[in-house]
Every structure is written in structure tokens, then in C-alpha cells.
Design a protein around this motif. Sequence first.
Motif: not given
Lengths: 235, 235
Positions: B135-158
Amino acid sequence: MKNIIIASTSTIHGSTYLEYLLETLETFFANAKTILFIPYARPGGISHDAYTAIAQKGLSKINKTVKSIHEFENPIEAIEQAEGIFVGGGNTFVLTYQLYKNNLITPIQNAVKSGTPYLGTSAGSNICGLTIKTTNDMPIVYPPSFNALALVPFNINPHYLDPDPTSKHMGETRETRINEFHHYNTPPVIGLREGSWLHVNESSIILNGPLTARIFEHNKTPYEVNPGTQLNHLN
Amino acid sequence: MKNIIIASTSTIHGSTYLEYLLETLETFFANAKTILFIPYARPGGISHDAYTAIAQKGLSKINKTVKSIHEFENPIEAIEQAEGIFVGGGNTFVLTYQLYKNNLITPIQNAVKSGTPYLGTSAGSNICGLTIKTTNDMPIVYPPSFNALALVPFNINPHYLDPDPTSKHMGETRETRINEFHHYNTPPVIGLREGSWLHVNESSIILNGPLTARIFEHNKTPYEVNPGTQLNHLN
């Protein structure tokens, strides 16, 4: 006894590594012959050895010997015995991850409290704040916490960048991002432009360098402060 | 049965919200009268109601009713019963935090697997990847994990942004950041420029829009792919 330099960047455009800071560092590190370097942020993913060589080259111009923390068997002892500490830039998440992994948060805090001079640039400056929640870096590793060294009672945004009025890019500006931060967090944020640094000397926190800095306080309109401004009231 | 649109942005320069995608969305959401909106990413920190109104305004042009997940008493049931899902942009950390907090990761994965069309823009696209580590975003809150939905087998940089050769700013370029990602992670990253989107249809993943996309594979030189390229071999 705190003595800290929190610099936006190691390198300003058109000059060599640390060059713009060397005169300041000669005084700052006057009582340190050897500087303990913390290369954990690994800019561009370079090795600790390669990064240490860059730091050594920069600081050799003011006759300092650089020894990196990765060369020590016991990194906590390395911190405790350091005459001066320099935490270089790179990726703030990688740096924070490594500091926690090596249990170095408290030792660095204690060393700084007892007077060991600390120089941070970029990521090394970010971690001087309360949290790393205002870093610009990509979260390429997951640290166990976003809490940082809290050497100052606010957050740092290094490499602060003004909005580009000609841009057609729809991604958020830096100011928008910091305003978003304040929807979830209350501490002030200091936007430090490249070429600026804060000098923390005990309870004094002064903006240095040729440029103004942008101050973001919760529920206030952001404003500029001039070099020489005392910032110790921010918290 | 997967049917997903992963868009770099909701809005391209000089046009209104979702405008450039509406023709595509008319077909994509053909079987959905009501779209379940997920406003959790809160761009600029706006309220869920205000954000939902923006989504409703955009999608009313193709005669869709928008109902936001925050209007439901049971968000998991809302996902299970949705005819179509739209996850809007904003801050990826805030979005991820809220998805975990509301236990929605698995329900969304199941809904997509069973054929519910999913539209993501910006942060809503980021979370379609394996992790939010690009992600390009600022880490303004701490999520319990960086793991996402994994709907595709790679990462996105929007909002993928090419390096600006005239810039005097010393902060990292996007390409440098993604290369750093690959020092610690092996999945491919798709740099999606504003105006581009991926259409995932079962096992097919096609680049759409007028622009090329930049593909970053571990230990490979980054390269461009043209619109129409099949990307399902990336993993």
C-alpha cells in the motif's frame, strides 16, 4: 541530558551523504571518537556491511570511526557502551521490526536519557517520535508494534513534501495523509522538509536548517514555523 | 465463479466518481439491484454516511441502490446476502483494521468464491492482494495483521506512479519501494496506474483500461504489460 538530532534526510539534492550536517555533527559528536551505527533500515535493501561503509565514508570527513551494531555479539551492550549513536534511514518498518527483535527499544531510550548523543536521519528520525504512524514508507514487514522510541512528545514526518498544484495524480497529498492521522490520533506531527533538523537538548527542541517546518496539531489548521523556533511546547 | 474488478482508483483526473468505470460496471453488476458498500477506509476521515452518499451518487447513474455495511446490525449477514460488493478507497490500514475487527475477512472471501461480484477501488483493491504490504498509505492505525483477502495470488500497488526524473526530492520512488518489498517477500506486485483495472473472471485475470501496467516479480527486472494481457500465470 538528552542530546538528539532528528534530521529529515541524510542527503540533500546535489550534495554527498551527511555533507550538509557535518559542521553541526563535529560539535554534536565532539566527545565521541567512535559512532555506533544502526543500519537496520537497509535503504534499497542493501546489506548491513554496505550501509555501514556509506556511513563510515560520510563520518570519516569529521574523523569519526563508525562501528555498526551488527558487528557486535551483544547489541544491547553495544548501545550501553556507545559514545554516540547514529540510526540511518531506509525503511521504517524494517528498522522498527529489527529494534523490537533485538530488544533495543528500552536500551536506546536509556542511553539517550543518560546523555549519549543520538543522530537520526529519515527512518532513524521517524522512530524518535511517539509512533511510526506518520512514516512515508511502505509496510514491507509487520512489526510487533507501531510504538517507537518516544524521545520527543510528538510524531515526525520526514521528507515532508508540499502538495504539487500541477499534479493530475489522484493519490493523497502528504497533508491529506497527516490530516487522516489526526482522525485517529491526537499527538502533533512535525513535517520536516529535506534540509531541516530538530536539535533536542535536554528540554529544548529547536528547528534548524534553512527551511520552515509544517506543524500539524489535532483540530488546528496546519501552520509553518521558522528556523530557530522553540518547539518544546508541542505535545 | 470469481468475478472481481480491481481498480487502481475510483476517480481519474477531470472526471467524476467512478465515471470512467460506469459502462463496465453496468455489465459487471447486471444481476445486482442493490450494492453493499464498505466505507471503512474513510478517505480523508469522512463519516460512513458521507462516504456512502458519494458511492450512491456515483452508482445511481447506472440505477443501483447502495446500502452501506454500517447500516446493518449484522455485517457478516450483510456480506452473505449481498448481490454485489463495493469496497471504496481511503486508508488501507483503517480498512484492514475494521475488516478484522468485524470478522469480515472469511465472509468476504466466501462470498467472492461463491460468485458475488466484488468491486474494489484503491484501498479496496489493495486488500484483494495477498497482503497490504504494498500500500502507499500512511499506517495511521495498527491492524492485527497485514494479511489481506488474497483473492488474487499477488500483491497490488494502486495509484502506481512512475519516477519523476526532474524531482529533487530524495524520498524513495515507488519502484524503489516495491524493490525493497522484494528483499523481504517473494509474491509478484502489479503496479496499476490510475485508469487501469484488473478483471478477474474465475481463473482469468485481464488488465483493462487504456494504460500499461508495471509488473514486479521477485529477482526479475520490472516490465510493462499491455491492456488485454492475461495475468493469471503470476504467482
